[in-house]
Design an enzyme around this catalytic site. Structure first.
Site, PDB file in Angstrom:
ATOM      1  CG  ASP A  11      64.218  16.530  37.819  1.00 34.25           C
ATOM      2  OD1 ASP A  11      63.697  16.342  38.931  1.00 34.25           O
ATOM      3  OD2 ASP A  11      65.375  16.181  37.545  1.00 34.25           O
ATOM      4  CD  GLU A  44      69.678  15.191  37.950  1.00 33.61           C
ATOM      5  OE1 GLU A  44      68.629  15.837  38.117  1.00 33.61           O
ATOM      6  OE2 GLU A  44      69.719  13.953  38.080  1.00 33.61           O
ATOM      7  CE  LYS A  54      66.567  17.902  40.125  1.00 29.48           C
ATOM      8  NZ  LYS A  54      66.130  16.537  40.531  1.00 29.48           N
ATOM      9  CG  ASP A  77      67.052  13.762  35.572  1.00 29.52           C
ATOM     10  OD1 ASP A  77      68.079  13.426  34.952  1.00 29.52           O
ATOM     11  OD2 ASP A  77      66.806  13.384  36.729  1.00 29.52           O
ATOM     12  NE  ARG A 120      71.411  13.296  45.258  1.00 31.34           N
ATOM     13  CZ  ARG A 120      70.924  12.146  45.735  1.00 31.34           C
ATOM     14  NH1 ARG A 120      71.675  11.395  46.537  1.00 31.34           N
ATOM     15  NH2 ARG A 120      69.707  11.761  45.432  1.00 31.34           N
ATOM     16  CE  LYS A 132      65.258  10.668  35.740  1.00 31.91           C
ATOM     17  NZ  LYS A 132      65.165  10.212  37.128  1.00 31.91           N
ATOM     18  CG  ASP A 138      68.422   9.438  37.554  1.00 30.41           C
ATOM     19  OD1 ASP A 138      68.140  10.589  37.154  1.00 30.41           O
ATOM     20  OD2 ASP A 138      67.561   8.582  37.808  1.00 30.41           O
TER      21      ASP A 138
END
Length: 504
Positions: free
Chosen positions: A297, A358, A274, A279, A360, A286, A356
């Site tokens: 992230d 995202e 990833k 993020d 995956r 968030k 949030d």
């Protein structure tokens, strides 16, 4: 970030020029330092009586020798009371020694390798394992994050570590010891490289910068490197990555590195990381408190670039394809939204309930693309969920798999590296929680139960029947306080485990 290179050597005599002598001590050995100058031995015994140094694991004491020893200082480092001492304890003890040395501005250290007492001896197998563990510990423990201050405080560097071995066999064993030290340096340097990438401010590491970093590795080690820009991403049907990245002024990139270690491109291991360079949560924004951690992230991508640095040096006889879907998840008029239904490279559609979640979605395209590029087995690694922190804290990485024998290889490598992995269950009821009424799958559950499990299983849908392991480093890729081998900030967790699994 460029770090000062630490020189490691194996020596039999002559401690002149070294700042400190490192004594790794088990608790039961404090009364048996018969080879040490009596006054220094008495000092250590008094420290024990006053409970200032008892030999407990991670305990450290630096004492001046006042000319009674060839080095100006002794560094007493506790090993605990286990016998034999686990390799992870040696790593953590060396990390503690490195931190103590740097705090005291000691740059050149000597370490007794044959055992604490003059009569101790170790076989070459044990000695090489300990030398490797110590080398990893010294390098990981001396890591320092880059400073962007105008007038940064000057800090000490660990310039040299000499393993002192006065046994009669040192000459015949030296090559084996040096090989173990060299391998350990590769593992530790790869981890520190991943830490550097994870710690980069997000304005200095956007998807395009990450692609450039991969291209640099390819140029150094001769990897094949493919970078798909935002136009190619759309053209190739990587719509999951496209939708996640379209809210940012910094467009997404799909990054590929290929290492071919055999004549035929077969039995390929796919590594998917990833690469969300920042993020915000997107439209599902968030909480601002602590959001600065979201520079990490892309920790999964950083780990894989670290792994490839090590692979480029070690050159194992196997084939590896690394796939990094890189994007920024930002809120804007063009960002994807809760309620959207988006296609993916696999042809499956995703109902978006939470922007949030995202990571995956980009991993779905990454896993599918790795399969298209020939991956016969896949490991994905990601700071995927906050839920993993609830389950495991910041201590262990979560694992999910569809192939137990594959995971056993990973767990064995983790044990060798001293990194902690805990397997999560994959009961059918968890998969049911991802079913959507209007798409093939939804990217979040309505009640957010079992979030680390359902997040991993979402990615597993796209692995299909391919043997697959998911590693969620949402708790371990970043620490708010240093601990053991790991610094505050990016840790590079799982670099050494993955390299160990690949190289054996």
């Amino acid at each position: 970030m460029k770090h000062n290179e630490t020189i490691f050597s194996v020596k039999q005599t002559d401690l002149s020029g070294y700042d400190g002598w490192v004594l790794f001590l088990r608790q039961q050995e404090l009364e048996h330092l018969v080879w040490l100058e009596p006054k220094l031995g008495e000092t250590i015994r008094r420290l024990k009586e006053r409970k200032l140094f008892t030999g407990a694991l991670h305990q450290v004491e630096v004492i001046p020798t006042h000319g009674l020893f060839p080095t100006p200082y002794l560094l007493l480092i506790g090993l605990g009371d286990s016998s034999p001492t686990p390799l992870q304890a040696w790593r953590e003890a060396a990390a503690a020694a490195a931190k103590a040395a740097l705090k005291s501005h000691l740059s050149r250290l000597a370490v007794r390798l044959i055992g604490v007492n003059a009569g101790d001896d170790l076989n070459i197998s044990t000695k090489t394992q300990i030398a490797g563990a110590l080398t990893e510990g010294f390098l990981l423990g001396s890591y320092r994050i880059k400073s962007y201050q105008r007038d940064p405080e000057l800090s000490a560097s660990l310039l040299e570590v000499a393993y002192y071995d006065d046994s009669e066999r040192v000459g015949t064993e030296e090559l084996k010891l040096e090989a173990a030290i060299t391998k350990a340096k590769i593992y530790a340097k790869a981890t520190n490289y991943a830490r550097d990438l994870t710690n980069l401010p997000s304005n200095l590491l956007v998807p395009e910068n990450m692609a450039v970093e991969a291209q640099k590795l390819a140029a150094i080690f001769g990897f094949e490197c493919i970078v798909h820009d935002e136009l190619e991403i759309e053209k190739l049907g990587m719509s999951g990555l496209h939708h996640v990245g379209k809210g940012s002024i910094h467009p997404p990139r799909m990054i590929v590195l290929k290492y071919q270690g055999t004549e035929q491109w077969t039995n390929v291991l796919g590594l998917v990381g990833k690469g969300i360079t920042f993020d915000t949560g997107g439209i599902s924004l968030k909480d601002p408190e602590g959001m600065e951690e979201m520079i990490s992230d892309m920790g999964g991508a950083a780990v894989l670039l670290g792994v490839m640095q090590a692979i480029g040096t070690l050159k194992p006889k196997m084939n590896i394809v690394v796939v990094i879907p890189a994007a920024e998840n930002m809120p804007s008029g063009s960002a994807f939204k809760p309620g959207d239904v988006i296609p993916t490279l696999s042809g499956r559609t995703v109902e978006v309930l939470n922007t949030d979640a995202e990571g995956r979605i980009v991993l779905a395209d990454g896993v599918t693309y790795a399969k298209q590029l020939g991956a016969a087995r896949i490991v994905d690694i990601a700071t995927l969920t906050g839920a993993v922190l609830v389950a495991l804290g910041d201590v262990a990485t979560a694992a999910i798999t569809n192939d137990e024998s594959f995971l056993k290889q990973m767990l064995k490598a983790a044990e060798q590296s001293g990194e902690k992995i805990w397997q999560l269950p994959v009961y059918p009821e968890y998969k049911e929680m991802l079913k959507s009424e209007i798409a093939d799958v939804k990217n979040s559950t309505t009640n957010r139960w079992a979030g680390a499990i359902t997040g991993g299983l979402f990615v597993g849908i796209f692995a299909e029947e391919t043997p697959w392991i998911h590693l969620d480093t949402g708790g371990t890729a970043w620490l708010w306080h240093e601990r053991g081998l790991d610094p505050k900030g990016g840790t590079g967790a799982m670099v050494r485990t993955l390299v160990s699994m690949i190289v054996g």
